[in-house]
Write a protein that holds these residues in place. Structure first.
Motif, PDB file in Angstrom:
ATOM      1  N   LYS A 269       0.825  -1.207   0.000  1.00  0.00           N
ATOM      2  CA  LYS A 269       0.000   0.000   0.000  1.00  0.00           C
ATOM      3  C   LYS A 269       0.866   1.267   0.000  1.00  0.00           C
ATOM      4  CE  LYS A 269      -3.788   1.801   2.929  1.00  0.00           C
ATOM      5  NZ  LYS A 269      -3.189   2.990   3.540  1.00  0.00           N
ATOM      6  N   GLU A 270       1.886   1.298   0.831  1.00  0.00           N
ATOM      7  CA  GLU A 270       2.747   2.476   0.923  1.00  0.00           C
ATOM      8  C   GLU A 270       3.620   2.649  -0.321  1.00  0.00           C
ATOM      9  OE1 GLU A 270       3.002   4.597   4.658  1.00  0.00           O
ATOM     10  OE2 GLU A 270       1.548   4.470   3.032  1.00  0.00           O
ATOM     11  N   LEU A 271       4.064   1.541  -0.899  1.00  0.00           N
ATOM     12  CA  LEU A 271       4.895   1.642  -2.097  1.00  0.00           C
ATOM     13  C   LEU A 271       4.099   2.127  -3.300  1.00  0.00           C
ATOM     14  CD1 LEU A 271       7.104  -1.526  -1.650  1.00  0.00           C
ATOM     15  CD2 LEU A 271       7.896   0.848  -1.644  1.00  0.00           C
ATOM     16  N   ALA A 272       2.799   1.861  -3.318  1.00  0.00           N
ATOM     17  CA  ALA A 272       1.966   2.398  -4.392  1.00  0.00           C
ATOM     18  C   ALA A 272       1.916   3.920  -4.339  1.00  0.00           C
ATOM     19  CB  ALA A 272       0.556   1.811  -4.308  1.00  0.00           C
ATOM     20  N   LEU A 273       2.015   4.468  -3.126  1.00  0.00           N
ATOM     21  CA  LEU A 273       2.000   5.920  -2.944  1.00  0.00           C
ATOM     22  C   LEU A 273       3.389   6.536  -3.024  1.00  0.00           C
ATOM     23  CD1 LEU A 273      -0.508   6.079   0.071  1.00  0.00           C
ATOM     24  CD2 LEU A 273      -0.994   6.629  -2.327  1.00  0.00           C
ATOM     25  N   HIS A 274       4.412   5.748  -2.698  1.00  0.00           N
ATOM     26  CA  HIS A 274       5.791   6.255  -2.647  1.00  0.00           C
ATOM     27  C   HIS A 274       6.710   5.274  -3.372  1.00  0.00           C
ATOM     28  CE1 HIS A 274       4.312   9.075   0.399  1.00  0.00           C
ATOM     29  NE2 HIS A 274       3.741   8.046   0.976  1.00  0.00           N
ATOM     30  N   PRO A 275       6.620   5.238  -4.716  1.00  0.00           N
ATOM     31  CA  PRO A 275       7.376   4.248  -5.485  1.00  0.00           C
ATOM     32  C   PRO A 275       8.883   4.358  -5.238  1.00  0.00           C
ATOM     33  CG  PRO A 275       5.768   5.376  -6.868  1.00  0.00           C
ATOM     34  CD  PRO A 275       5.809   6.117  -5.570  1.00  0.00           C
ATOM     35  N   GLY A 276       9.523   3.193  -5.177  1.00  0.00           N
ATOM     36  CA  GLY A 276      10.966   3.147  -5.055  1.00  0.00           C
ATOM     37  C   GLY A 276      11.501   3.322  -3.651  1.00  0.00           C
ATOM     38  N   SER A 277      10.630   3.496  -2.661  1.00  0.00           N
ATOM     39  CA  SER A 277      11.072   3.745  -1.295  1.00  0.00           C
ATOM     40  C   SER A 277      11.651   2.490  -0.653  1.00  0.00           C
ATOM     41  CB  SER A 277       9.911   4.243  -0.436  1.00  0.00           C
ATOM     42  OG  SER A 277       9.450   5.495  -0.874  1.00  0.00           O
ATOM     43  N   ALA A 278      12.443   2.701   0.380  1.00  0.00           N
ATOM     44  CA  ALA A 278      12.940   1.594   1.190  1.00  0.00           C
ATOM     45  C   ALA A 278      11.855   1.156   2.169  1.00  0.00           C
ATOM     46  CB  ALA A 278      14.184   2.018   1.956  1.00  0.00           C
ATOM     47  N   VAL A 279      11.821  -0.144   2.451  1.00  0.00           N
ATOM     48  CA  VAL A 279      10.948  -0.716   3.468  1.00  0.00           C
ATOM     49  C   VAL A 279      11.806  -1.628   4.338  1.00  0.00           C
ATOM     50  CG1 VAL A 279       8.952  -2.172   3.955  1.00  0.00           C
ATOM     51  CG2 VAL A 279       8.898  -0.605   1.998  1.00  0.00           C
ATOM     52  N   ILE A 280      11.660  -1.486   5.656  1.00  0.00           N
ATOM     53  CA  ILE A 280      12.477  -2.228   6.611  1.00  0.00           C
ATOM     54  C   ILE A 280      11.698  -3.434   7.121  1.00  0.00           C
ATOM     55  CG2 ILE A 280      13.856  -2.031   8.719  1.00  0.00           C
ATOM     56  CD1 ILE A 280      14.620  -0.063   6.462  1.00  0.00           C
ATOM     57  N   TYR A 281      12.399  -4.544   7.298  1.00  0.00           N
ATOM     58  CA  TYR A 281      11.785  -5.721   7.924  1.00  0.00           C
ATOM     59  C   TYR A 281      12.851  -6.407   8.759  1.00  0.00           C
ATOM     60  CZ  TYR A 281      14.194  -8.420   4.308  1.00  0.00           C
ATOM     61  OH  TYR A 281      15.159  -8.961   3.494  1.00  0.00           O
ATOM     62  N   ASN A 282      12.446  -7.156   9.787  1.00  0.00           N
ATOM     63  CA  ASN A 282      13.465  -7.738  10.652  1.00  0.00           C
ATOM     64  C   ASN A 282      13.772  -9.186  10.301  1.00  0.00           C
ATOM     65  OD1 ASN A 282      11.522  -9.356  11.927  1.00  0.00           O
ATOM     66  ND2 ASN A 282      11.420  -8.115  13.766  1.00  0.00           N
ATOM     67  N   ALA A 283      14.725  -9.736  11.043  1.00  0.00           N
ATOM     68  CA  ALA A 283      15.327 -11.014  10.664  1.00  0.00           C
ATOM     69  C   ALA A 283      14.393 -12.209  10.791  1.00  0.00           C
ATOM     70  CB  ALA A 283      16.590 -11.254  11.496  1.00  0.00           C
ATOM     71  N   ILE A 284      13.288 -12.088  11.519  1.00  0.00           N
ATOM     72  CA  ILE A 284      12.380 -13.228  11.667  1.00  0.00           C
ATOM     73  C   ILE A 284      11.089 -13.042  10.884  1.00  0.00           C
ATOM     74  CG2 ILE A 284      13.348 -13.905  13.891  1.00  0.00           C
ATOM     75  CD1 ILE A 284      10.908 -12.635  15.238  1.00  0.00           C
ATOM     76  N   THR A 285      11.070 -12.050   9.995  1.00  0.00           N
ATOM     77  CA  THR A 285       9.908 -11.823   9.148  1.00  0.00           C
ATOM     78  C   THR A 285       9.924 -12.792   7.970  1.00  0.00           C
ATOM     79  OG1 THR A 285       9.930  -9.489   9.758  1.00  0.00           O
ATOM     80  CG2 THR A 285       8.728 -10.059   7.781  1.00  0.00           C
ATOM     81  N   SER A 286       8.751 -13.153   7.477  1.00  0.00           N
ATOM     82  CA  SER A 286       8.657 -14.072   6.344  1.00  0.00           C
ATOM     83  C   SER A 286       9.470 -13.567   5.147  1.00  0.00           C
ATOM     84  CB  SER A 286       7.195 -14.232   5.922  1.00  0.00           C
ATOM     85  OG  SER A 286       7.103 -14.973   4.713  1.00  0.00           O
ATOM     86  N   ARG A 287      10.097 -14.501   4.428  1.00  0.00           N
ATOM     87  CA  ARG A 287      10.834 -14.120   3.221  1.00  0.00           C
ATOM     88  C   ARG A 287       9.892 -13.554   2.166  1.00  0.00           C
ATOM     89  NH1 ARG A 287      12.173 -19.727   0.000  1.00  0.00           N
ATOM     90  NH2 ARG A 287      12.948 -18.219  -1.505  1.00  0.00           N
TER      91      ARG A 287
END
Length: 463
Positions: A269-287
């Motif tokens: 949803k956020e990338l649709a509004l802000h194309p090309g942005s970085a998104v952070i996820y942690n080490a135990i999040t689903s691949r």
């Protein structure tokens, strides 16, 4: 001056937390307030607290300590942690939140932030504050700061609703489990909207948590919410932890929604509004999260668990969004801070704009089978991790140490063993393409951990 050994048990990687009054008392809260004010040299600090029995007195002592160094204090009273971040962000002032989040009633703690809700952790201020507690503050003979009071709940609620668009939403019936925590105060105001019909569970503020622990990551604590969603025929259920900075979701069938699926939904949803942005996820999040970020034109950035680390990486990369599998969700337009309530509004906006049920909406973002987090009691954590790593890498798997030990199999299945910051535990998360593979890996890792350790206790869910 404070005993360094006692501080070891109190000052964690990104907050201060312990049993009251044995480890944390009003006197220490006063000293932390004074040390925080001295370290920052700020003119004004916002101070809030949760509903725990010990919280009002600790907040008052902290505020008095800060005022003793000439710093003014804005006391904002009973608030969620993300409301404290709002006060810090909108006022551009440092903040302190008296809370022990989801811990049992005997605990309390202090979460600190710099102006603009910037994190305070071991590398960003806690080390210096600890040194002041150990060695004592320099003398101060200036004027005392003033303590004022303000209710920011209405402004906070309006701010959050301004970050989503609910104008086209269909009407949703929601069961909200506050767990006797701070969402019992914030949810009725934030979710007061024509799009929502609210069925409240445990909205009474009670720091003894009479119904269940305010820790929705433990599946047992979602039982009442699941039953209520089914009973009420609700569209969704929301569960908040004690200080309401985390939110977990239950779908219309009364089944828990994977936090990784929520991360995938909001990231898309956020990338649709802000194309090309970085998104952070942690080490135990689903691949699947990294895959979805890439497929939607974003830059996936993997980081270790913990809010102070993620907030810093968010700021360094101007990331639009960040998520942890523990139910913490971070937003660039909320000063890079985490807000369970804002995450709820994003999910509800998406749900309200589709005729699909929540299970179908979030199911788009599920690609693999996960074990959930399991706790394994271990006496020799370093030795166990070294033994497990040698065992698996000898058979062709790869290892990384971003946060604990992550082993990735050639076929893409992976598991992570992460030491607890506070207990002799290894936290195990496993993910694989199918249930059979996940189960086989999970059971093999548990057996391997227990085979070389004298303590074999297993707890089925993180607490």
């Amino acid at each position: 001056m404070r005993d360094p050994d006692k501080l070891d048990n109190l000052i964690k990687a990104y907050d201060i937390r312990g049993i009251v009054p044995g480890q944390l008392d009003d006197e220490l809260a006063y000293q932390v307030g004074a040390a925080f004010a001295h370290h920052l040299g700020a003119d004004l600090i916002a101070v809030g607290h949760d509903m725990r029995v010990s919280s009002p007195a600790l907040a008052e002592a902290f505020a008095a300590g800060a005022a003793s160094r000439g710093t003014d204090v804005l006391a904002i009273g009973l608030v969620s942690t993300d409301l404290l971040y709002f006060a810090s962000g909108v006022g551009d002032v440092p903040g302190a939140m008296i809370t022990a989040s989801h811990n049992p009633p005997a605990y309390n703690g202090i979460k600190l932030c710099r102006a603009g809700a910037a994190p305070v952790g071991q590398d960003t201020g806690l080390t210096q504050i600890r040194a002041l507690l150990e060695n004592g503050l320099p003398e101060y003979d200036g004027e005392l700061g003033q303590i004022g009071y303000q209710d920011l709940l209405p402004a906070y609620a309006a701010h959050l609703r301004g970050l989503v668009d609910l104008t086209a939403s269909r009407r949703l019936k929601l069961v909200v489990d506050a767990g006797n925590g701070m969402a019992g105060r914030t949810a009725p105001v934030v979710l007061r909207h024509p799009a929502f019909e609210i069925v409240p569970l445990y909205f009474e503020l009670d720091g003894t948590f009479p119904h269940h622990e305010a820790n929705p990551m433990n599946p047992a604590n979602l039982s009442d919410l699941k039953a209520a969603v089914r009973r009420e025929g609700a569209d969704a259920g929301l569960a908040f932890d004690g200080d309401a900075d985390r939110c977990f979701f239950v779908d219309e069938a009364g089944e828990a929604v994977s936090p990784s699926a929520v991360i995938g939904l909001i990231a898309t949803k956020e990338l649709a509004l802000h194309p090309g942005s970085a998104v952070i996820y942690n080490a135990i999040t689903s691949r699947a999260v990294a895959e979805l970020i890439t497929e939607n034109g974003g830059r996936p950035i993997r980081t270790r668990v913990g809010h102070s680390f993620i907030k810093q990486v968010m700021a360094d990369n101007n990331a639009v969004f960040g998520g942890e599998h523990s139910g913490h969700y971070y937003f660039r337009d909320f000063w890079n801070a985490d807000s369970g309530m804002l995450a709820a509004l994003h999910v509800l906006e998406s749900l309200g704009n589709t005729d699909q049920p929540l299970s179908a909406l979030t199911g788009r973002y599920v690609r693999y089978v996960a074990s959930g987090e399991l706790n394994l009691t271990v006496s020799d954590i370093p030795g166990t991790l070294a033994r497990i790593e040698a065992n698996y890498t000898a058979r062709g798997a790869t290892a990384d140490h971003l946060d604990g030990l992550t082993i990735t199999h050639p076929g893409g299945a992976w598991f992570n063993l992460r030491p607890s910051n506070t207990e002799p535990l290894l936290r195990l998360n496993v993910e694989a393409p199918d249930a059979a593979t996940m189960t086989q890996i999970r059971d093999a890792v548990i057996s391997a951990v227990q085979a070389g350790d004298s303590r074999h206790e297993r707890v089925d869910a993180a607490s």
